[in-house]
Design an enzyme around this catalytic site. Sequence first.
Site, PDB file in Angstrom:
ATOM      1  CD1 TRP A 130       1.701 -25.109  -8.578  1.00 58.23           C
ATOM      2  CD2 TRP A 130       1.725 -23.729  -6.816  1.00 58.23           C
ATOM      3  NE1 TRP A 130       2.235 -25.789  -7.511  1.00 58.23           N
ATOM      4  CE2 TRP A 130       2.269 -24.978  -6.410  1.00 58.23           C
ATOM      5  CE3 TRP A 130       1.646 -22.707  -5.867  1.00 58.23           C
ATOM      6  CZ2 TRP A 130       2.715 -25.212  -5.097  1.00 58.23           C
ATOM      7  CZ3 TRP A 130       2.101 -22.945  -4.566  1.00 58.23           C
ATOM      8  CH2 TRP A 130       2.613 -24.184  -4.188  1.00 58.23           C
ATOM      9  CG  ASN A 174       5.745 -32.605   0.141  1.00 59.27           C
ATOM     10  OD1 ASN A 174       5.812 -33.632  -0.530  1.00 59.27           O
ATOM     11  ND2 ASN A 174       5.823 -31.398  -0.400  1.00 59.27           N
ATOM     12  CD  GLU A 175       9.163 -29.936  -2.481  1.00 59.84           C
ATOM     13  OE1 GLU A 175       8.498 -28.886  -2.439  1.00 59.84           O
ATOM     14  OE2 GLU A 175       9.584 -30.412  -3.547  1.00 59.84           O
ATOM     15  CD  GLU A 229       7.007 -34.198  -5.083  1.00 61.48           C
ATOM     16  OE1 GLU A 229       7.021 -33.137  -5.741  1.00 61.48           O
ATOM     17  OE2 GLU A 229       6.525 -34.285  -3.945  1.00 61.48           O
TER      18      GLU A 229
HETATM   19  C1  GAL Z   1       6.755 -30.148  -5.141  1.00 61.88           C
HETATM   20  C2  GAL Z   1       5.869 -30.656  -4.026  1.00 61.88           C
HETATM   21  C3  GAL Z   1       4.637 -31.357  -4.565  1.00 61.88           C
HETATM   22  C4  GAL Z   1       4.026 -30.516  -5.617  1.00 61.88           C
HETATM   23  C5  GAL Z   1       5.016 -30.229  -6.707  1.00 61.88           C
HETATM   24  C6  GAL Z   1       4.443 -29.386  -7.825  1.00 61.88           C
HETATM   25  O1  GAL Z   1       7.572 -29.146  -4.707  1.00 61.88           O
HETATM   26  O2  GAL Z   1       6.556 -31.547  -3.185  1.00 61.88           O
HETATM   27  O3  GAL Z   1       3.729 -31.582  -3.523  1.00 61.88           O
HETATM   28  O4  GAL Z   1       3.592 -29.344  -5.029  1.00 61.88           O
HETATM   29  O5  GAL Z   1       6.094 -29.529  -6.161  1.00 61.88           O
HETATM   30  O6  GAL Z   1       4.102 -28.096  -7.430  1.00 61.88           O
END
Ligand code: GAL
Length: 660
Positions: A305, A142-143, A297
Amino acid sequence: MFYFGVDYYPEHWPEARWPQDARLMAEAGFNVVRMAEFAWSKLEPSPDVYEFGWLDRAIDVLAGHGMRTVLGTPTASPPAWLMAKHPDAFLTRESGRAVTYGNRRNTSPSNEAFRHRTRRIVEEMAGRYHDHPAVIGWQIDNEFGDRDYDAPAFRSWLRGRFGTLDAINERWGTTFWSHTYTDWGQIPVPLSTGGVPNPGLALDFARFCSASYVEYQKMQIDILRERCPRHFITHNLMGFTYDLIDYFDLARDLDIISWDNYPRGFWNIAADVDASAMALGHDTMRGLKRQSFWVMEQQAGAGGWDVVGVTPKPGELRLWAYQAIAHGADGIVFFRWRTARHGTEQYWHGLLGHDGRPGRRYQEAKRMGHEIARIGDDIVGAQVRANVAMMLSYDTRFALQVQPNNPAFSYPAQFHGLYRALHAQQQAIDIVPTDEDLTPYKVVVVPSPYVLTEATAASLERFVEAGGTLLVTPRAGVKDEDNAVVDRPLPGHLARLCGVVVDDHDSLPEGAVNALDLPGVPGAQGRIWCDIVTPQGADVVARYGDDFYAGEAAITVHAFGSGHAVYLGTIGNDVLNEALAARLLEMAGLASGPPSAPGVERSVRWQGDTRLVFYLNHTDREQVVTLDGGDHRALLGEPAADGRLRLAPRDVAVLAAKEG
Ligand code: GAL
């Protein structure tokens, strides 16, 4: 098939809730979910003990409602037991200290113990799901991204690149300050050197960090390719803005590109969203493989957060998703389904709230889901055809991170400024690497080709010679591949093509501008950096208005072969960038797009000889677009009989027209 769906975390919710979630997804027209990319501790609760039963059941419940699954390998977030067992796998940060447990992306991709555990979980998952009828593909990790301060791994990468210490000493010029290395173990990672490191070392370190993620990804891909030949493999990248990995390299081993689009993340709680920034993200991602991509996404609600981001306004989720499609997306997956009750992302809003009730965000996605069910087949696979390309170089980006030249000199900001001006002219724009074949293009813009190879310079010469129109901006041709300054007049290997020599330059103080004398463009200004340009065959288009070099050339045009090379010696303000964009298109015989309406983006994809025109109203007012005649089939949004298209605030229309 057009894929439309959501990122789902069944492991966060009671199993009894899953059928209701699956039903709501199906009612919204979804056909895909991504799952499991953070579920390592649920899949392997202790070393070599695997529990897939829950994931089998989740996939089946969703498949029962028509959902296909993209599985994430869970390696971005290793379990606590793993890191307790292998503390040497923790990532070291710029401070020189390793992180402690408690977040994610906390491991070094070079660490052998972590790589072993990675191979094990990926092999087990691949073995479990390779023939599952509902699983269609994989997202690796992931990223990806960070530095990798693993000194032995860096040294072994250098051995592969240079072969001998003599070669390193020579190419980095380590005689300077007596840095001559006589043993591989002496070569540092540029962590706490006490100041700016050797530029050669620093650029190679940035390349190594990038390569170590590419290689770690490849290790996973090799396992999946062998065991799951029917599945596609992707990774979720981070658009144009992410700058620690060479995304062209990362893309090479993937089947499709996907990325994460958060116009209103919590890190950007500005009131306005810049449509051109999103467009640049999409075009960059499409450019990595020159093919359609997914948004894995797509923002589904306010980010959050610790801080809570600005909530997307009604219509924005759908508008942004259609903008992605207009720029080449063949899959849209919203992040996330339901807002989490626990964990760091408690405030990262999903389509559903914490309470699990479908509200306005769900309804908006559902509206779009029904539209996609109707028009997705018309769109999927359609191409973006661009006459304009912008050349993106990660070597240059890395080198300018080491030495920005001027504190305000930002390669990405400059790149975006020029992109914004071309995008405003309603041009489709391809973002291409330095070794791309430029034959298909009429205009190529190369912002600050700072690290420039002779091969790229030769390719730009061929492009202009054959009739192309080129724009090059300052700090061109300054460095060779080893980040050493070239021993020839600037713009180095581009001097012949641009018909200029840069005899001197001025790095401007903070906020200072130099008013340019550019006929017909009042308000044109140079900022940040001014090259004092001596034409050698080129014609002067604009001169500096201020300082000791007032009257000297700032912008030139050189007729070369059948084309033209424009040299811009400074970083333009918006007025200058807009004027230049219009001028370049004119020189190349490209009309700027037909008039749209303020804040309405017009973007085109081609399905064979059918033109799909997307109108995207990025404003919060109704806008009226006068169409350019001809027969249109309205896929979305019906134009009035008088040929006018009324677009409600943040609304979208898609019109199809056959050409020829
Ligand atoms: C993205 C990440 C997700 C989630 C989202 C929101 O960067 O891939 O897992 O963290 O941001 O914070």
